[in-house]
Write a protein that holds these residues in place. Structure first.
Motif, short mmCIF file in Angstrom:
data_model
loop_
_atom_site.label_atom_id
_atom_site.label_comp_id
_atom_site.label_asym_id
_atom_site.label_seq_id
_atom_site.Cartn_x
_atom_site.Cartn_y
_atom_site.Cartn_z
N ARG A 167 0.83 -1.20 0.00
CA ARG A 167 0.00 0.00 0.00
C ARG A 167 0.87 1.25 0.00
NH1 ARG A 167 -1.62 2.58 5.19
NH2 ARG A 167 -0.32 1.73 6.88
N GLU A 168 0.24 2.39 -0.28
CA GLU A 168 0.93 3.67 -0.23
C GLU A 168 0.68 4.32 1.14
OE1 GLU A 168 2.96 5.12 -2.47
OE2 GLU A 168 2.80 3.25 -3.62
N LEU A 169 1.77 4.73 1.78
CA LEU A 169 1.64 5.40 3.06
C LEU A 169 1.41 6.89 2.84
CD1 LEU A 169 4.53 3.83 5.19
CD2 LEU A 169 2.10 3.28 5.27
N PRO A 170 0.58 7.51 3.67
CA PRO A 170 0.39 8.96 3.56
C PRO A 170 1.63 9.71 4.03
CG PRO A 170 -0.74 8.12 5.50
CD PRO A 170 -0.23 6.91 4.75
N ALA A 171 1.70 10.97 3.74
CA ALA A 171 2.80 11.80 4.23
C ALA A 171 2.72 11.87 5.76
CB ALA A 171 2.72 13.19 3.62
N PRO A 172 3.86 12.01 6.42
CA PRO A 172 3.83 12.09 7.89
C PRO A 172 3.04 13.30 8.36
CG PRO A 172 6.02 12.61 7.03
CD PRO A 172 5.24 12.07 5.89
N GLY A 173 2.23 13.09 9.38
CA GLY A 173 1.44 14.17 9.95
C GLY A 173 2.22 14.93 11.00
N ALA A 174 1.54 15.81 11.70
CA ALA A 174 2.18 16.61 12.74
C ALA A 174 2.79 15.70 13.80
CB ALA A 174 1.17 17.55 13.37
N GLY A 175 4.07 15.91 14.10
CA GLY A 175 4.75 15.14 15.13
C GLY A 175 5.21 13.77 14.69
N GLN A 176 5.02 13.43 13.41
CA GLN A 176 5.37 12.10 12.93
C GLN A 176 6.64 12.12 12.08
OE1 GLN A 176 1.80 10.78 10.80
NE2 GLN A 176 1.43 9.30 12.45
N ALA A 177 7.22 10.92 11.92
CA ALA A 177 8.34 10.72 11.00
C ALA A 177 8.05 9.49 10.16
CB ALA A 177 9.65 10.54 11.76
N LEU A 178 8.42 9.53 8.90
CA LEU A 178 8.31 8.38 8.01
C LEU A 178 9.66 7.67 8.02
CD1 LEU A 178 6.73 6.74 5.89
CD2 LEU A 178 7.61 8.32 4.16
N VAL A 179 9.66 6.41 8.47
CA VAL A 179 10.89 5.65 8.63
C VAL A 179 10.94 4.51 7.63
CG1 VAL A 179 12.28 4.27 10.23
CG2 VAL A 179 10.96 6.22 11.09
N ARG A 180 12.03 4.45 6.87
CA ARG A 180 12.27 3.28 6.00
C ARG A 180 12.88 2.20 6.88
NH1 ARG A 180 12.61 2.53 0.64
NH2 ARG A 180 12.66 4.78 0.21
N VAL A 181 12.17 1.11 7.08
CA VAL A 181 12.58 0.08 8.02
C VAL A 181 13.74 -0.74 7.45
CG1 VAL A 181 11.81 -1.91 9.37
CG2 VAL A 181 10.23 -0.01 8.94
N GLU A 182 14.76 -0.95 8.27
CA GLU A 182 15.91 -1.77 7.90
C GLU A 182 15.93 -3.11 8.64
OE1 GLU A 182 19.25 1.55 6.76
OE2 GLU A 182 18.91 1.17 8.88
N ALA A 183 15.25 -3.18 9.77
CA ALA A 183 15.19 -4.42 10.54
C ALA A 183 14.04 -4.33 11.53
CB ALA A 183 16.50 -4.67 11.28
N SER A 184 13.36 -5.46 11.71
CA SER A 184 12.34 -5.59 12.75
C SER A 184 12.49 -7.00 13.31
CB SER A 184 10.94 -5.36 12.20
OG SER A 184 9.98 -5.36 13.23
N GLY A 185 11.93 -7.25 14.47
CA GLY A 185 12.18 -8.53 15.12
C GLY A 185 10.93 -9.34 15.39
N VAL A 186 11.14 -10.63 15.67
CA VAL A 186 10.06 -11.52 16.09
C VAL A 186 10.25 -11.79 17.58
CG1 VAL A 186 8.92 -13.74 15.74
CG2 VAL A 186 10.04 -12.59 13.80
N SER A 187 9.36 -11.27 18.38
CA SER A 187 9.45 -11.43 19.83
C SER A 187 8.32 -12.33 20.34
CB SER A 187 9.38 -10.06 20.51
OG SER A 187 8.10 -9.48 20.32
N PHE A 188 8.35 -12.59 21.64
CA PHE A 188 7.30 -13.42 22.24
C PHE A 188 5.94 -12.74 22.12
CE2 PHE A 188 4.88 -15.00 25.98
CZ PHE A 188 4.85 -16.34 25.63
N ALA A 189 5.94 -11.40 22.10
CA ALA A 189 4.67 -10.67 21.99
C ALA A 189 3.93 -11.04 20.71
CB ALA A 189 4.94 -9.17 22.04
N GLU A 190 4.64 -11.04 19.58
CA GLU A 190 3.97 -11.39 18.32
C GLU A 190 3.51 -12.85 18.31
OE1 GLU A 190 6.77 -8.02 17.33
OE2 GLU A 190 7.25 -10.05 17.95
#
Length: 339
Positions: A22-45
């Motif tokens: 999908r296409e992400l909208p532009a960042p709103g007030a107080g937000q940042a658009l981050v290009r993700v380089e790594a995410s993890g699999v934790s017990f929470a997921e």
């Protein structure tokens, strides 16, 4: 910006995860658009896909408790100098994506030269371990702690932080992980040994200054008995009830009640449940505390005093395989998704 996301549609096996573009909208007030380089699999997921995480959102949603990436753009009210910097964030959901919109106040700078996957392993794991050790248990230098699951993501980080702070560590793990646990500086015990409580007691006859238990269930009583006067039991999960049918909140509420009762008893010991999100309503103070603690953890990682425990690097689109691997019990450290 175009984003590829992994969607958890409901209570499904790992193969039921879906890929969405999908296409992400532009960042709103107080937000940042981050290009993700790594995410993890934790017990929470792992709990979320079973519908058993205590306060998870309604299905469907994008999992991903934390992420590391580079800021692409910022919204109104955010310092433009943040663009282009590598950052980390604890997001609770939304990290399993190639790009994400994040509250700029939740971003923590990642030191130059630190590998994104290495940094990812100590985001939620590092904050959790640091706050449990130094803010909750407050274990002194020269003390002794017991870490259940010393080969896991949080456990292996906790062992290293404790050893760096001059604390002796005894850790439980399966025998195939004992060499790795010793290499981290802990004394291993087989977690399946029926004599585990007795062996743990033999290694610390006066009890432990801190016991860190992610297992919960009936075994929490043995953990409590191993705490010395002046020490603390820190519970941070209920892995023993992961596959128990019925109301997913009941085992956790039962655990909360038991810990509260013990903590109120006049016996000179403390008991509590670690909640990363405690104090979230006081948002500025919460963000400042998280930023301070994660910055401390990153400094140790950058200095080589903390070694990232990357169990595997798996492409984002193969998230199902990453979840299966993380749940297999065969790996030490954290499984990291690489977009």
């Amino acid at each position: 910006m175009h984003a590829t996301e992994i969607v958890l549609p409901g209570i499904v096996e790992p193969a039921g995860l879906r890929v969405r573009d999908r296409e992400l909208p532009a960042p709103g007030a107080g937000q940042a658009l981050v290009r993700v380089e790594a995410s993890g699999v934790s017990f929470a997921e792992q709990q979320m896909r079973r519908g058993k995480y205590y306060d998870q959102p309604k299905f469907p949603f994008v999992p991903g408790y934390d992420l590391v990436g580079r800021v692409e753009r910022v919204g109104p009210g955010v310092d433009g100098a943040l663009a282009g910097t590598r950052v980390a964030a604890v997001t609770k959901i939304g990290g399993w994506a190639t790009a994400a919109l994040v509250d700029a106040g939740d971003l923590v700078p990642v030191p130059d030269g630190v590998d994104p996957a290495a940094a990812e392993t100590v985001v939620v794991n590092g904050v959790t371990a640091w706050q449990m050790l130094h803010r909750m248990a407050r274990v002194p230098r020269g003390g002794t702690i017991l870490v259940l699951g010393a080969n896991g993501g949080v456990g292996s980080t906790l062992v290293q932080l404790a050893r760096h702070a001059g604390i002796r560590v005894v850790g439980t793990a399966s025998p195939r992980h004992h060499a790795a646990v010793r290499a981290l500086g802990a004394e291993p015990i087989d977690y399946q040994d029926p004599q585990l409580p007795a062996k743990a007691r033999a290694l610390a006859p006066d009890g432990y200054d801190g016991v860190f238990d992610h297992v919960g269930g009936p075994g929490i009583l043995e953990s409590w008995r191993l705490v010395r006067r002046g020490g603390a039991l820190v519970s941070y999960g209920s892995a023993a009830t992961r596959d128990v049918a019925g109301n997913p909140r009941l085992p956790v509420l039962t655990l909360f009640g038991r810990l509260l009762w013990w903590n109120l008893a006049p016996n000179g010991r403390r008991a509590g449940f670690y909640n990363l999100w405690a104090g979230r309503r006081r948002r500025a103070a919460f963000q400042a505390r998280l930023r301070e603690d994660l910055t401390n953890v990153f400094a140790l990682l950058a200095a080589g005093s903390l070694t990232a425990q990357v169990a595997a690097r798996v492409p984002l689109r193969e998230a199902a395989e990453a979840v299966r691997l993380a749940e297999s019990g065969t790996v030490a450290g954290k499984v990291v998704l690489i977009p």
